[in-house]
Design a protein around this motif. Sequence first.
Motif, PDB file in Angstrom:
ATOM      1  N   MET C  32       0.901  -1.153   0.000  1.00 24.28           N
ATOM      2  CA  MET C  32       0.000   0.000   0.000  1.00 24.28           C
ATOM      3  C   MET C  32       0.932   1.192   0.000  1.00 24.28           C
ATOM      4  O   MET C  32       1.424   1.612   1.060  1.00 24.28           O
ATOM      5  CB  MET C  32      -0.849   0.017   1.270  1.00 24.28           C
ATOM      6  CG  MET C  32      -1.761  -1.167   1.482  1.00 24.28           C
ATOM      7  SD  MET C  32      -3.257  -1.099   0.443  1.00 24.28           S
ATOM      8  CE  MET C  32      -4.063   0.390   1.084  1.00 24.28           C
ATOM      9  N   GLY C  33       1.211   1.739  -1.143  1.00 24.18           N
ATOM     10  CA  GLY C  33       2.236   2.788  -1.209  1.00 24.18           C
ATOM     11  C   GLY C  33       3.529   2.248  -0.644  1.00 24.18           C
ATOM     12  O   GLY C  33       4.010   1.183  -1.040  1.00 24.18           O
ATOM     13  N   GLY C  34       4.108   2.950   0.335  1.00 26.79           N
ATOM     14  CA  GLY C  34       5.395   2.538   0.896  1.00 26.79           C
ATOM     15  C   GLY C  34       5.304   1.463   1.962  1.00 26.79           C
ATOM     16  O   GLY C  34       6.326   1.051   2.514  1.00 26.79           O
ATOM     17  N   THR C  35       4.102   1.018   2.271  1.00 21.79           N
ATOM     18  CA  THR C  35       3.943  -0.048   3.266  1.00 21.79           C
ATOM     19  C   THR C  35       3.967  -1.394   2.567  1.00 21.79           C
ATOM     20  O   THR C  35       3.201  -1.612   1.619  1.00 21.79           O
ATOM     21  CB  THR C  35       2.625   0.150   4.038  1.00 21.79           C
ATOM     22  OG1 THR C  35       2.790   1.265   4.926  1.00 21.79           O
ATOM     23  CG2 THR C  35       2.243  -1.081   4.833  1.00 21.79           C
ATOM     24  N   LYS C  36       4.848  -2.293   3.024  1.00 24.39           N
ATOM     25  CA  LYS C  36       4.995  -3.606   2.385  1.00 24.39           C
ATOM     26  C   LYS C  36       4.960  -4.691   3.443  1.00 24.39           C
ATOM     27  O   LYS C  36       5.750  -4.672   4.389  1.00 24.39           O
ATOM     28  CB  LYS C  36       6.336  -3.680   1.639  1.00 24.39           C
ATOM     29  CG  LYS C  36       6.522  -2.568   0.602  1.00 24.39           C
ATOM     30  CD  LYS C  36       7.817  -2.733  -0.172  1.00 24.39           C
ATOM     31  CE  LYS C  36       7.990  -1.552  -1.144  1.00 24.39           C
ATOM     32  NZ  LYS C  36       9.043  -1.802  -2.131  1.00 24.39           N
ATOM     33  N   VAL C  37       4.055  -5.637   3.262  1.00 23.38           N
ATOM     34  CA  VAL C  37       3.865  -6.687   4.251  1.00 23.38           C
ATOM     35  C   VAL C  37       3.836  -8.040   3.548  1.00 23.38           C
ATOM     36  O   VAL C  37       3.127  -8.205   2.551  1.00 23.38           O
ATOM     37  CB  VAL C  37       2.549  -6.505   5.032  1.00 23.38           C
ATOM     38  CG1 VAL C  37       2.451  -7.504   6.174  1.00 23.38           C
ATOM     39  CG2 VAL C  37       2.397  -5.084   5.544  1.00 23.38           C
ATOM     40  N   SER C 113      -2.623 -20.849   9.997  1.00 21.86           N
ATOM     41  CA  SER C 113      -1.858 -19.832  10.731  1.00 21.86           C
ATOM     42  C   SER C 113      -1.409 -18.753   9.760  1.00 21.86           C
ATOM     43  O   SER C 113      -0.708 -19.036   8.794  1.00 21.86           O
ATOM     44  CB  SER C 113      -0.619 -20.448  11.379  1.00 21.86           C
ATOM     45  OG  SER C 113      -0.988 -21.320  12.401  1.00 21.86           O
ATOM     46  N   ILE C 114      -1.814 -17.538  10.051  1.00 24.40           N
ATOM     47  CA  ILE C 114      -1.439 -16.386   9.239  1.00 24.40           C
ATOM     48  C   ILE C 114      -0.220 -15.719   9.866  1.00 24.40           C
ATOM     49  O   ILE C 114      -0.178 -15.534  11.082  1.00 24.40           O
ATOM     50  CB  ILE C 114      -2.610 -15.371   9.227  1.00 24.40           C
ATOM     51  CG1 ILE C 114      -3.904 -16.014   8.687  1.00 24.40           C
ATOM     52  CG2 ILE C 114      -2.225 -14.110   8.469  1.00 24.40           C
ATOM     53  CD1 ILE C 114      -3.842 -16.423   7.251  1.00 24.40           C
ATOM     54  N   ASP C 115       0.769 -15.396   9.065  1.00 28.12           N
ATOM     55  CA  ASP C 115       1.900 -14.595   9.538  1.00 28.12           C
ATOM     56  C   ASP C 115       2.001 -13.341   8.700  1.00 28.12           C
ATOM     57  O   ASP C 115       2.122 -13.424   7.471  1.00 28.12           O
ATOM     58  CB  ASP C 115       3.210 -15.382   9.422  1.00 28.12           C
ATOM     59  CG  ASP C 115       3.304 -16.464  10.478  1.00 28.12           C
ATOM     60  OD1 ASP C 115       3.530 -16.108  11.642  1.00 28.12           O
ATOM     61  OD2 ASP C 115       3.111 -17.648  10.135  1.00 28.12           O
ATOM     62  N   CYS C 116       1.951 -12.204   9.353  1.00 26.99           N
ATOM     63  CA  CYS C 116       2.079 -10.927   8.650  1.00 26.99           C
ATOM     64  C   CYS C 116       3.363 -10.263   9.129  1.00 26.99           C
ATOM     65  O   CYS C 116       3.479  -9.917  10.314  1.00 26.99           O
ATOM     66  CB  CYS C 116       0.884 -10.023   8.955  1.00 26.99           C
ATOM     67  SG  CYS C 116      -0.658 -10.729   8.357  1.00 26.99           S
ATOM     68  N   ASP C 117       4.331 -10.129   8.234  1.00 23.92           N
ATOM     69  CA  ASP C 117       5.611  -9.540   8.605  1.00 23.92           C
ATOM     70  C   ASP C 117       5.868  -8.313   7.744  1.00 23.92           C
ATOM     71  O   ASP C 117       5.976  -8.406   6.525  1.00 23.92           O
ATOM     72  CB  ASP C 117       6.725 -10.583   8.460  1.00 23.92           C
ATOM     73  CG  ASP C 117       6.675 -11.592   9.599  1.00 23.92           C
ATOM     74  OD1 ASP C 117       7.250 -11.310  10.656  1.00 23.92           O
ATOM     75  OD2 ASP C 117       5.991 -12.622   9.438  1.00 23.92           O
ATOM     76  N   VAL C 118       5.990  -7.192   8.444  1.00 23.68           N
ATOM     77  CA  VAL C 118       6.174  -5.913   7.766  1.00 23.68           C
ATOM     78  C   VAL C 118       7.636  -5.774   7.384  1.00 23.68           C
ATOM     79  O   VAL C 118       8.509  -5.812   8.256  1.00 23.68           O
ATOM     80  CB  VAL C 118       5.763  -4.759   8.702  1.00 23.68           C
ATOM     81  CG1 VAL C 118       5.983  -3.416   8.003  1.00 23.68           C
ATOM     82  CG2 VAL C 118       4.319  -4.926   9.133  1.00 23.68           C
ATOM     83  N   ILE C 119       7.909  -5.633   6.091  1.00 18.55           N
ATOM     84  CA  ILE C 119       9.307  -5.426   5.716  1.00 18.55           C
ATOM     85  C   ILE C 119       9.599  -3.941   5.477  1.00 18.55           C
ATOM     86  O   ILE C 119      10.739  -3.519   5.535  1.00 18.55           O
ATOM     87  CB  ILE C 119       9.735  -6.306   4.516  1.00 18.55           C
ATOM     88  CG1 ILE C 119       8.976  -5.970   3.242  1.00 18.55           C
ATOM     89  CG2 ILE C 119       9.560  -7.788   4.854  1.00 18.55           C
ATOM     90  CD1 ILE C 119       9.489  -6.753   2.036  1.00 18.55           C
TER      91      ILE C 119
END
Lengths: 238, 238, 238, 238, 238, 238
Positions: C32-37, C113-119
């Motif tokens: 989302m724009g500069g947000t990357k997950v 199991s969901i894993d959301c990792d913000v890079i």
Amino acid sequence: MRPSGRQPNQLRDVRITRHYTRHAEGSVLIEMGGTKVICTASVEESVPPFLKGKGEGWVTAEYGMLPRSTHSRMKREAASGKQSGRTQEIQRLIGRSLRAVVDMKALGERQISIDCDVIQADGGTRCASITGAFVALQDAIASLMAAGKLSSNPIRQHVAAVSVGIYQGVPVLDLDYLEDSDCDTDMNVVMTAAGGFVELQGTAEGAPFSREEMNALVNLADAGIAQLIDAQKAALAG
Amino acid sequence: MRPSGRQPNQLRDVRITRHYTRHAEGSVLIEMGGTKVICTASVEESVPPFLKGKGEGWVTAEYGMLPRSTHSRMKREAASGKQSGRTQEIQRLIGRSLRAVVDMKALGERQISIDCDVIQADGGTRCASITGAFVALQDAIASLMAAGKLSSNPIRQHVAAVSVGIYQGVPVLDLDYLEDSDCDTDMNVVMTAAGGFVELQGTAEGAPFSREEMNALVNLADAGIAQLIDAQKAALAG
Amino acid sequence: MRPSGRQPNQLRDVRITRHYTRHAEGSVLIEMGGTKVICTASVEESVPPFLKGKGEGWVTAEYGMLPRSTHSRMKREAASGKQSGRTQEIQRLIGRSLRAVVDMKALGERQISIDCDVIQADGGTRCASITGAFVALQDAIASLMAAGKLSSNPIRQHVAAVSVGIYQGVPVLDLDYLEDSDCDTDMNVVMTAAGGFVELQGTAEGAPFSREEMNALVNLADAGIAQLIDAQKAALAG
Amino acid sequence: MRPSGRQPNQLRDVRITRHYTRHAEGSVLIEMGGTKVICTASVEESVPPFLKGKGEGWVTAEYGMLPRSTHSRMKREAASGKQSGRTQEIQRLIGRSLRAVVDMKALGERQISIDCDVIQADGGTRCASITGAFVALQDAIASLMAAGKLSSNPIRQHVAAVSVGIYQGVPVLDLDYLEDSDCDTDMNVVMTAAGGFVELQGTAEGAPFSREEMNALVNLADAGIAQLIDAQKAALAG
Amino acid sequence: MRPSGRQPNQLRDVRITRHYTRHAEGSVLIEMGGTKVICTASVEESVPPFLKGKGEGWVTAEYGMLPRSTHSRMKREAASGKQSGRTQEIQRLIGRSLRAVVDMKALGERQISIDCDVIQADGGTRCASITGAFVALQDAIASLMAAGKLSSNPIRQHVAAVSVGIYQGVPVLDLDYLEDSDCDTDMNVVMTAAGGFVELQGTAEGAPFSREEMNALVNLADAGIAQLIDAQKAALAG
Amino acid sequence: MRPSGRQPNQLRDVRITRHYTRHAEGSVLIEMGGTKVICTASVEESVPPFLKGKGEGWVTAEYGMLPRSTHSRMKREAASGKQSGRTQEIQRLIGRSLRAVVDMKALGERQISIDCDVIQADGGTRCASITGAFVALQDAIASLMAAGKLSSNPIRQHVAAVSVGIYQGVPVLDLDYLEDSDCDTDMNVVMTAAGGFVELQGTAEGAPFSREEMNALVNLADAGIAQLIDAQKAALAG
């Protein structure tokens, strides 16, 4: 040249005292000069979950230092609530080194837990732990055989360890604390009686080390380990 | 013979992407075949307590794996509340490897924190981390120089790492996961551009390894690291 | 008026990349724009203890940020030994949001199991995580159906999330970091394709917000989520 | 229709007892029907590190439940060694809610720590905590004013909280445990005396909720909070 | 009657070996029959925060057991990440007992840290720890006096400890493990050379104990401690 | 002479309120002057692993203090992530004291968990906890008997506890906070209705205490406990 006056290829005095404490199936005090480690081997008739029902055994190890085994007092790991990275690295090394010479199927579905606790440190505690723990392990296996729980010895051959390093430009055997804290390269070598490598861990503390230096260090270690295995055999024969 | 069809002395495809994420002073995605690691280097204008006031800098490293970077999901270390022994061993290795090529006095009283996070694992993650982190470190240093905070580069020379091992009796370079989980000996080698050893960590997974095998493995690593350093240089020139 | 030059009701560019990493049953990079997950969905053929034997499945989520996903480096939660309150709040929100659109009986006794990792972080990471995780979940379900383990899809409808807020007196959609750190009210809205609310979390950062402001924010979110669900559908059709 | 026989828009009996324990600058027992929470406000003449030297104060909150405040005994969080995600979520909510009505510059460089400890739980403990803690905070501020440490009251206006939800299809005010564990939508609303929203947290436990339902719930909350603020005022006047 | 054949009022053989390890200012191995404890006293030229600037010193203690000091292996506390309640209880007791005989103003603003590590356990480890630690403390003080850092000895008098109990209906002195695990009442008594009580901790393991039993136990302890103080004096004179 | 104006042998006012909270099988508020403790007893139809299948029950206890039960706010143990040594010592004492009067075979294979939570502290919280917890335990047992799960009462006799100490040279009963923080000797005594000792823990805070002082303290405790047991009986009859 060496602070202790030793020759470059000279081990410190080695003393291995079996049956050092009363309760463990194997209990050894190993002294390498000023380094003193209590090594116990405890037999447990169960295995970790990942081995349940596979008909194989396991050997694992833990390592610790008494808070004032060192020059200045270290924090007690039980009080600070976790083991340091160094402690974990060492206990993983001890475990791997001993597992390398044990036939896990022959051991059967049981675990032998090694505990190496340093009561006085003067360099080389991880190597002394491996050399001493092998003797404790041998005694623990002997107790299983004496009790009729094992009919043959699952230990394939002896294993021992020694540190080598480059101190003031010279490759030397069995670093003590003064050498260890002022050397360029530090290498821990774990070898079997047959001369095979089980672990080889070399670290450049200062300048990187060359292929020639690596070879000189490995030669020193090779000869030193032969003497350590002799000391193990003498102790076990005693 | 190798599952991937590679020659024994053949590296996997190496790709090094700089400026992979936006905020870090150095940010690199390194891909060694199916292994992908994000390596960032963060500049902090302070040093750990033990270095306060000594006019020297520090380089430290942390390592992690995304829970599903692996074949089956691993527990998230942040959730289980501690880093495994393996994690700690690896991050200590990365830190030592990079510190070996940095002149800490020239860096000045600041710290560079390296973070290596594996987003996809296919063997060799610790070596890829070192090789990639060196590039991120170089970029972070460049940002300090561009900002006029450093007048000369404190990095003495390139450093890179590769794993070698004995797979089905044959010494091979740059093990992937299938080889790594089924090899007899596994060795991680960290070397400089000048060919010096920074770290050498060999482990016999099955039978102990011989002097000849050791030499063959070191030869393979030596050649592989030269190619990796070329890849670093190409990326930094890009 | 907005730092990015966007219109008040304008989303950032959305990109959803499926099959981003190799091992997970569902693996998505959402930008989302500069947000990357990175969002992965892992299938496990067992359920938590409280569901054993009930014939129902479960969906759970964990969330993390790479230490240098942010402007200044954050402490690694695995190293500090615990997840922050913020992390726990977010992962609980992600889990609830996804569970709201899954028929647990139809899923059967297995867990995803969901894993959301913000890079890379630039505001709105929790909402991006939900929107991306839904696609990963869908892919994981598809893999179960392809393997014949599920005959029908237990997902009832799409779910997505967006933040809205009052920035310099104006209600705006999809806050980025600059807006988020300087807004009066911040609201995270999770809605389904049918327009129902799954979660609505509004917080007055400065002055309390009025009923009119609440309504304006919800209107913006409603429209934004419709676009995000279109983006999900486009990605899944891709 | 409600298990308690209450009307949909009827609060439970509210009792606010000030000076409940002896040592805290503010100490309140709040009872909302069967829910009983001890709320204390403790003045500390220092602020957290991030506020040092900024001339501003801080209000923070912690929350806990006695192990047998609930139907079946919960594990004591102090014994299990960490606070649950739910606990952290609630204490963050309480802190934000109170900070929203305090002028931190007027408070000066000191911290007020709120502790909300549930001694008996029957639903709505987080909302009761906020409503009760406001009174304890007011008493703590009064003690600072009485001691001449503050010349004017930094509290801008009253704040209180209530839960609303959809129970058996009907929007109801102030859910008790029986309703809470069997409702479709649960919403916690924190509002000021002037009718502004401080926090709005709605969760669909079953089916998503519609805009109309949202509006009905907010209307109920609005009316309920007015009554709770009257109860706060009566207690403070008492 | 006693498993060891001892008389009811007979201590086990006591051996106190000073200078047992090399680095600590005081280092003692105390053996009470089969119980063996290493007690070290470490001088640190700083005090805990609560004493900073008060011109007073502090004595503190930590206690641990090697994992296989006992009949069956105990979990290593450093590995399990916390000290048990028993461990904490014991180390608090050791610290209080030693502080009772030290003039903290005369010690000056420094801390002496006692470490008691049990290498072999056969009952009475906490009492042996106190008796041995006193000698280590005395040696540490002597080193401070020898170094000219203290002009007079801040230790007011000797302190020692012994357990007593009711075994098979008979009050006995200095319980070993067999007695300890099968006694009705267990009492640990810490006394000074002048016969004053520092600590008295009696616990009914089975039936409550009477006033007469209490008196008989205290009489036994009184006589036993006189002998232990003689042993301390002999060791210090040696 | 005493700050409270009490006679040396005078207890504080004792109030025992049963059924203080709703959910626990036994729930008591005990007040000893300004000390107020909520004691609950929770029945669980299972036992800890070490008792599985032995046909015996168990009684265990946990203890906590609300953060602002004290003069200055204490850190919340759940937030700091561990229970202090003092907390663990106290909860072990409470558990042992209650187990001493319960016939575990008669209780059957179930556990009663005691929780003692101090809501206001003015000295003697551990003793008040024991005295109050006994009543809660009795109520929990009564609920089991009323439900037909027990046919006879496994409690053998009453147990209660009181502190005694030497304050300004005079032995006094039931120390409050002012006395406790300024006394020479502090002793906690746990006794049964029949006058037997269950626990006796005396500590010299200043000078060691003599045999005569010990006897005077025990006499005071003996008389005080008789009154406390009367108070328990009155409450249970009420």
